[in-house]
Structure formats: C-alpha cells, structure tokens
Design an enzyme around this catalytic site. Structure first.
Site, mmCIF file in Angstrom:
data_model
loop_
_atom_site.group_PDB
_atom_site.id
_atom_site.type_symbol
_atom_site.label_atom_id
_atom_site.label_comp_id
_atom_site.label_asym_id
_atom_site.label_seq_id
_atom_site.Cartn_x
_atom_site.Cartn_y
_atom_site.Cartn_z
ATOM 1 N N THR A 1 0.508 -1.076 0.147
ATOM 2 C CA THR A 1 -0.047 0.063 0.090
ATOM 3 C C THR A 1 0.896 1.245 0.313
ATOM 4 O O THR A 1 2.270 1.037 -0.069
ATOM 5 C CB THR A 1 -0.746 0.152 1.025
ATOM 6 O OG1 THR A 1 -2.005 0.973 0.845
ATOM 7 C CG2 THR A 1 -0.260 -0.048 2.555
ATOM 8 N N LYS B 1 3.997 1.992 -3.380
ATOM 9 C CA LYS B 1 3.891 1.171 -5.051
ATOM 10 C C LYS B 1 4.561 1.634 -6.051
ATOM 11 O O LYS B 1 4.794 1.042 -7.055
ATOM 12 C CB LYS B 1 2.256 1.387 -5.146
ATOM 13 C CG LYS B 1 1.481 0.848 -4.193
ATOM 14 C CD LYS B 1 -0.162 1.236 -4.697
ATOM 15 C CE LYS B 1 -1.168 0.958 -3.734
ATOM 16 N NZ LYS B 1 -2.503 1.023 -4.367
ATOM 17 N N GLY C 1 -8.264 13.433 -6.822
ATOM 18 C CA GLY C 1 -6.911 12.779 -6.515
ATOM 19 C C GLY C 1 -5.886 12.853 -7.606
ATOM 20 O O GLY C 1 -6.001 11.665 -8.756
ATOM 21 N N TYR D 1 -12.634 2.357 3.819
ATOM 22 C CA TYR D 1 -13.385 2.018 3.983
ATOM 23 C C TYR D 1 -13.029 2.179 5.586
ATOM 24 O O TYR D 1 -13.973 2.025 6.453
ATOM 25 C CB TYR D 1 -13.120 0.946 3.813
ATOM 26 C CG TYR D 1 -11.253 0.262 4.216
ATOM 27 C CD1 TYR D 1 -11.363 -0.767 4.945
ATOM 28 C CD2 TYR D 1 -10.647 -0.131 3.133
ATOM 29 C CE1 TYR D 1 -10.519 -0.796 5.416
ATOM 30 C CE2 TYR D 1 -10.108 -0.208 3.148
ATOM 31 C CZ TYR D 1 -9.484 -0.867 4.907
ATOM 32 O OH TYR D 1 -8.497 -1.246 4.792
ATOM 33 N N GLY E 1 -13.994 1.341 -0.547
ATOM 34 C CA GLY E 1 -12.866 0.858 -0.599
ATOM 35 C C GLY E 1 -12.772 -1.084 -0.362
ATOM 36 O O GLY E 1 -11.851 -1.389 -0.332
#
Length: 288
Positions: free
Chosen positions: A67, A71, A133, A221, A242
């Site tokens: 995560t 990445k 984003g 989430y 999510g």
C-alpha cells in the site's frame, strides 16, 4: 489445491500507516477456503524502508501486498513486471519465485481489477468518469475507467500542477483527460466518480450524481460510510466502497501468488469471494 514453491508460505501487507489494514482478514479467509497453509501478516514500512525490509526476508516468504507509499518505490526492485505495471508505473503485489538457482521478484498491479470488477457487477459501463486525487491509486482509477469504456475523464486535484503523471498516462491510454481544481466541483454532476482521497477527505466536497445509475466509488473504508458517500446515496446514486476494491484486488493478488502471471480464475473463486466479503462485513453480493 496444488501450488508451486511449497516451502514459501509467508505473506504480508506493507505500508504506512498499515495497522488498520483489513488485508490480513481477507487473505486468511481466502486461504482457509482454498486449504493452503499460508500465514499473512502486516508490517509498518515507511518511505525508503522497503529495500531493507525485502533484503531481510528469508526463503519462506512467498509475496507481499503493498500500500502507500510503496507502490512506486518497489519498481526498481522488480526483476519481472506485468504489462499493466509497465503501463501505470505502479505495483501493489510482489511475488518471490524460485527459478532454477535464483529467486525472481515479480510485480503486478491488481488495483485496476479491484475497481473494474465491482463496477461491472453493477452493470455500469460509463462513457465518462471523474477522479478525485492524483496519486498511485488515481493512476489505477484512470486505467480502470478506460477499461470500463470511458473516453472522457476529469481529474480534480488540490494542486493541478501535480497532474503531469496522470496527463502522460492518459496520452498512453488514448483517453481525453481534463485537469480541474477541487473548487470546480460545486454544481458538477458525475456519472461515475472515483474518490482516491483518504477517508473523510472528501466529506466537505460537493459530489453530485448525474442520475439514479450514477456510481460513486469511494476507495475509503474506515470510517464507513463517509459523509460524502451518504450524501451521494441520499441524492439517489449508487455507492461502492474501499472494501469492494480491497476484496477484488486481493483476489487478483492471490491468483498471482498461487498460480502466476496469466491466472484468470482461482479454484472455487465464488466461494473465496463470498468468504472474503463476509469476513469484513460486506454483503455477499456487490452493490447491496
């Protein structure tokens, strides 16, 4: 089921922050259904720390889920990458594979699949899309929107000067990308909107569905539902969250860990999906 490299049984999710991650819950539920003896944990790894972490792994490690902020940082460490990683410059999955007398580090991106599959399950194929984003998940969202049929995409950013990587990606994908500031959101309606902002970061933004079939995919989430998702649903739109994405991208990761680069389906995949969704409190059916 049979799988290769039977001594490689350890996996984990890495990132920062990672303490809240539900990936261990999802993966453990899947491995229980599949009957494979894998362990799956979590480790806090900050920017700049990935190389040292991987260097310290033993021969019992099978793979990693990545995560933020790892990445993109992982790319120089990969011996082999899938075409999607090459296209996006983002990998969220690493598998360690014994090939002869050497260990090959293979990278994949399953985030795109994590967005595409839930939207397809709703029967929604948008001609246009909006993204909030501009980070690594936004790149995956752009690729997912194109796979879902979008030919016109808008991206809304706090700082539009940081849109360069997404603009370049849009050119490679052959899609028209309009870059707009967040203050252009009021009054704008969306048929398909992906918010890649952290949980709660979109709560003060005006997000308006274009109609009853409009979909907001909020990748947050925790906490859930976000205020933005609640307002969208009240306005008549449909919502994915999510955990829908996390479940589907985890299924893609498990295929990559177990079977390899070209895997299209897990054994008992429907049962795996059902167990994973129930393990994190999702209904068995997407979109319910």
């Amino acid at each position: 089921m049979e799988y290769t490299d039977t001594d490689r049984t350890r996996l984990a999710v890495l990132g920062s922050p990672v303490a809240h991650s539900l990936s261990p819950t999802l993966h453990r539920a899947a491995y229980d259904v599949l009957g494979v003896p894998f362990s799956y944990g979590r480790h806090e790894v900050t920017s700049g720390g990935l190389d040292a972490f991987v260097a310290g792994l033993g021969p019992d490690w099978r793979g990693l889920s990545l995560t933020m902020p790892l990445k993109r940082e992982v790319l120089p460490m990969l011996d082999r990458t899938t075409p999607l990683v090459d296209e996006l410059g983002v990998a969220n999955t690493v598998a360690f594979r014994q090939e002869g007398d050497r260990v090959v580090t293979a990278g994949a991106n399953t985030d795109v699949e994590g967005i595409v599959r839930p939207v397809e399950a709703l029967g929604h194929l948008p001609g246009e899309a909006s993204i909030l984003g501009g980070g690594a998940t936004a790149a995956s969202a752009l690729a997912a929107a194109v796979r879902l049929g979008a030919v016109d995409v808008r991206v809304f950013l706090r700082d539009t000067a940081k849109a360069g990587p997404l603009v370049d990606l849009a050119v490679r994908l052959g899609v028209t990308l309009e870059v707009l500031p967040l203050d252009a959101l009021p009054g704008t309606r969306h048929g398909f909107l992906v918010s890649t902002l952290p949980g709660g970061a979109a709560d003060e933004l005006e997000l308006l569905p274009s109609g009853s079939d409009a979909v907001l995919f909020d990748v947050a989430y925790e906490p859930w539902p976000t205020a933005a998702a609640s307002r969208w649903r009240t306005a008549g739109g449909r919502v994915l969250n999510g955990l829908d994405m996390l479940t589907e991208q985890a299924i893609g990761q498990i295929r990559f860990f177990l079977i390899g680069d070209d895997a299209e389906m897990l054994p008992d995949e429907a049962a795996v999906r059902r167990a994973m969704r129930l393990s994190v409190g999702l209904p068995e059916t997407i979109g319910v």
